[in-house]
Motif scaffolding. Structure first.
Motif, PDB file in Angstrom:
ATOM      1  N   LEU A 193       0.849  -1.183   0.000  1.00  8.45           N
ATOM      2  CA  LEU A 193       0.000   0.000   0.000  1.00  8.45           C
ATOM      3  C   LEU A 193       0.886   1.234   0.000  1.00  8.45           C
TER       4      LEU A 193
ATOM      5  N   ARG B 283      -9.901  -5.581   8.439  1.00  9.42           N
ATOM      6  CA  ARG B 283      -8.557  -5.161   8.031  1.00  9.42           C
ATOM      7  C   ARG B 283      -8.133  -5.835   6.730  1.00  9.42           C
TER       8      ARG B 283
ATOM      9  N   PRO C   6      -9.106   7.467   4.595  1.00  2.32           N
ATOM     10  CA  PRO C   6      -8.803   6.574   5.712  1.00  2.32           C
ATOM     11  C   PRO C   6      -8.534   7.384   6.980  1.00  2.32           C
TER      12      PRO C   6
ATOM     13  N   GLU D 273      -7.421  -5.554  -0.069  1.00  5.63           N
ATOM     14  CA  GLU D 273      -6.411  -4.865   0.733  1.00  5.63           C
ATOM     15  C   GLU D 273      -6.205  -5.605   2.041  1.00  5.63           C
ATOM     16  N   ASN D 274      -4.955  -5.661   2.470  1.00  3.61           N
ATOM     17  CA  ASN D 274      -4.623  -6.186   3.793  1.00  3.61           C
ATOM     18  C   ASN D 274      -3.980  -5.064   4.585  1.00  3.61           C
ATOM     19  N   HIS D 275      -4.753  -4.480   5.485  1.00  6.28           N
ATOM     20  CA  HIS D 275      -4.245  -3.395   6.319  1.00  6.28           C
ATOM     21  C   HIS D 275      -3.634  -3.911   7.621  1.00  6.28           C
TER      22      HIS D 275
ATOM     23  N   HIS E  87     -10.548  -1.390   9.659  1.00  7.48           N
ATOM     24  CA  HIS E  87     -10.054  -0.318   8.808  1.00  7.48           C
ATOM     25  C   HIS E  87     -11.241   0.611   8.555  1.00  7.48           C
TER      26      HIS E  87
ATOM     27  N   ALA F 234      -4.578   4.521  -0.344  1.00 15.29           N
ATOM     28  CA  ALA F 234      -5.363   3.277  -0.306  1.00 15.29           C
ATOM     29  C   ALA F 234      -6.060   3.099  -1.646  1.00 15.29           C
TER      30      ALA F 234
ATOM     31  N   ARG G 255       0.085  -5.392   4.791  1.00 14.93           N
ATOM     32  CA  ARG G 255       0.240  -4.008   4.319  1.00 14.93           C
ATOM     33  C   ARG G 255       0.342  -3.936   2.797  1.00 14.93           C
TER      34      ARG G 255
END
Length: 673
Positions: free
Chosen positions: A24, A264, A200, A286-288, A166, A66, A319
């Protein structure tokens, strides 16, 4: 709703291609500084940081560090997510002296109890403007002419359960620009009055507490004095549009806003393309979180498609963002067309450990299966040539400005089908998501537009080489409206300047925006624009040649249109031609000879003369788009004696009463019917 899934009905396949991922992108730390925005009024590039990255062979749009997410939360709430609506009464105060930032109006400690109130969504123009919709009211008074800064403040009770989420704040529109703070922490700035954005809130969120949300909205004045003769325009080379244009620049938080809390590991966007009995789906995940995710993504093509839910392995590094691709046969999916506007719903479900494991996140999207091509000077839908009987229209009502209600949309858009139109041009900005859903459901074809109106060579160069706002608007248009089968054309600009010496700049600007929409559109929709001339030096770049023409009104004779169309066709014999605008005007109730300007008879006769010349050339003219559905508000320095109402519509502004041209348009037979 889709039916429950059972493992026995699924087919498990591997991902198409490598499940590549990208980290990201880091959002500049200065953009998250507390108690203030970036110091530059105009940074080197537009403030959202909009850009495209290749993620495993799919081009993905990023904003604010993002993936630009889907904005369906205004309508449908995914069961794996939590939502807080911000549609309510906010504290509100104008800030004409631009002192709010210095006095801490963004701070949670600031006392706003003496401020007024305003609804979100709404346009501050109608807050205190007597007679806004009246043709006889005084022009230049009230909040319709309150420019500069204004502040919005509210509080939100943040659930404690959001600690593992998130979270983003979504605004469907804020005109013209907006800066956002959460408890005094600056989240970011957005430019562009008609495109949605999502900020975000990581680092600013305090779950389990009440927090203060502050938004500073800015609108540039159109003129230094609205009643002066002649008025002196106020311009800003970085803004789009950069100068006054002839539609009303409604200000404020004009569309819905909400907070969305997602897992997340989340499906940020689901891109789908349905054609030739198959559905090509790209789930942008997405992997936050701080740990890698190993799981599965199930794509259900929806009831009525004849396709089976298909499972693909999904691995998303910490991430990072990844694209999971799925191709599914949909043998029973009906084709979408204006005559049969069948839509389906695809749903992506992310699970952990195994396909039947715990559900992590879901995201659904509507789509239609249809084939759109441009060939032999024709636009074809499902193999059949189209003729677009179209209308331009402005998104506004006398009661609410651009903050329209669903009932108002139904009434406005219902006028389009009532006169037999099959096509609308969203002149010259993106519409509320409701409009695209409505068009999908009612079989009305759409040309989507962005705000790039009346730019000159200097702005074209600035936007292409440095600031990039025009590119950002083009990218977000194609990304946000991607899945809508009704959207068949991307429009890149309206009547912008073509300086003979600046033609290379103009061409480069158009090529840049075309490359942007082509980069993210899996369905390769054709690109056009509304040129101010039939002799545009960049028509070779267009997939469909589009130009505005006002023969017999601003120049020439009505009869000049036919020979002009023939000349353009001779020069570009393989390209369809679309009249993106034509119209005249009449003051409702004014009658007389059809040769007298301003009469309803003249307006109707002019339309008929132009329509007949276009319809006679339907083998290479793809359509005709009348200007405009109804009279509309503008503050571009003319029609002040009518309170800024332009009287070019089939219908009047407030009452929506039909003029004679309304019946002439209704009776005009589509040559492809």
């Amino acid at each position: 709703m889709t039916e429950p899934l059972h493992l026995s009905r699924r087919s498990v396949v591997t991902a198409l291609g490598a499940a590549a991922f990208v980290a990201l992108p880091a959002w500049p730390e200065t953009a998250r500084a507390a108690d203030g925005p970036l110091l530059d009024t105009h940074s080197a590039t537009e403030p959202s940081g909009t850009h495209v990255r290749d993620v495993g062979g799919t081009n993905v749009v990023f904003q604010y560090g993002a993936v630009l997410p889907a904005f369906d939360g205004w309508r449908t709430h995914e069961p794996t997510r939590e939502y807080l609506s911000l549609d309510k009464r906010w504290r509100f105060r104008f800030d004409p002296g631009d002192k709010g930032l210095g006095e801490g109006w963004q701070s949670p400690r600031f006392d706003d109890t003496t401020w007024g109130r305003i609804d979100v969504p709404s346009a501050w123009d109608l807050l205190d403007t007597p007679g806004f919709a009246s043709e006889t009211a005084a022009f230049g008074t009230g909040t319709a002419f309150a420019d500069g800064y204004a502040w919005y403040r509210t509080t939100v009770d943040v659930p404690g359960s959001w600690r593992a989420r998130h979270v983003r704040i979504a605004f469907l529109a804020a005109g013209y620009s907006a800066e956002v703070w959460l408890d005094g922490t600056y989240l970011g700035k957005h430019e562009g009055a008609n495109s949605p954005f999502a900020l975000p809130v990581a680092g600013a969120l305090r779950p389990g507490t009440r927090q203060t949300l502050a938004v500073r909205v800015f609108r540039r004045a159109s003129y230094s004095d609205y009643t002066a003769a002649p008025p002196q325009p106020v311009t800003d080379d970085h803004e789009i549009p950069y100068k006054p244009v002839d539609y009303w620049p409604y200000a404020g938080l004009t569309r819905s806003a909400y907070i969305e809390a997602v897992p997340r590991v989340t499906i940020a966007k689901l891109l789908v393309a349905g054609a030739n009995g198959r559905l090509d789906a790209r789930a942008v995940v997405e992997n936050h979180g701080a740990s890698d995710f190993d799981g599965w993504l199930t794509l259900d093509p929806g009831r009525g498609s004849g396709g089976r839910p298909t499972v693909v392995a999904a691995r998303i590094a910490a991430r990072s963002a990844s694209v999971v691709r799925v191709s599914v046969s949909v043998p029973h999916a009906p084709r979408w067309s204006p005559a049969s506007p069948h839509t389906l719903t695809a749903r992506a479900t992310l699970t952990a450990d195994k396909p039947s494991g715990p559900r992590v996140d879901t995201l659904s999207t509507r789509y239609g299966v249809r084939e759109l091509t441009v060939r032999d000077a024709q636009v074809r839908l499902n193999g059949k040539p189209l003729f677009l009987k179209g209308l331009n229209w402005h998104e506004e009502t006398a009661a609410h400005g651009r903050a329209m209600t669903p009932a108002e949309y139904d009434r406005e858009l219902g006028h389009i089908t009532a006169v037999g139109a099959n096509f609308i041009r969203n002149c010259v900005y993106n519409r509320h998501p409701y409009v695209y859903d409505w068009a999908d459901e009612h079989g009305v074809l759409v040309m989507d537009d962005i705000d790039t109106m009346w730019l000159n060579t200097a702005q074209e160069k600035l936007q292409t080489e440095r600031y990039g706002l025009a590119r950002a608007l083009a990218l977000t248009m194609a990304w946000n409206q991607h899945n809508h089968p009704s959207v068949i054309l991307w429009c890149l600009q309206n009547e912008s300047e073509i300086d003979p010496e600046g033609a290379p700049v103009y061409r480069a600007w158009l090529a840049d925006m075309k490359a942007a929409v082509k980069a993210v559109d899996l369905t390769a929709r054709p690109v056009t624009w509304a040129s101010n001339t039939s002799n545009d030096p960049a028509f070779d770049i267009a997939d469909v040649i589009g130009f505005n023409e006002y023969f017999g009104y601003f120049y020439g004779k009505d009869a000049d249109l036919g020979p002009t169309l023939d000349a353009v066709h001779a020069k570009y014999p393989g390209k369809p031609i679309l009249i993106t605008e034509n119209g005249t005007w009449s003051v409702a109730g004014t009658h007389g000879p059809d040769t007298t300007q301003g009469t309803e008879e003249w307006q109707a006769a002019s339309f008929t003369a132009h329509w007949n010349q276009v319809a006679a050339r339907s083998e290479f003219v793809a359509g005709f788009t009348y200007w405009v559905l109804k009279d509309y508000k503008q503050r571009a320095g003319y029609n002040q004696s009518y309170n800024g109402i332009s009287v070019m519509g089939l219908l009047t502004f407030a009452e929506q009463r039909p003029k004679l041209v309304h019946e002439a348009f209704r009776k005009a037979a589509n040559p492809r019917s």
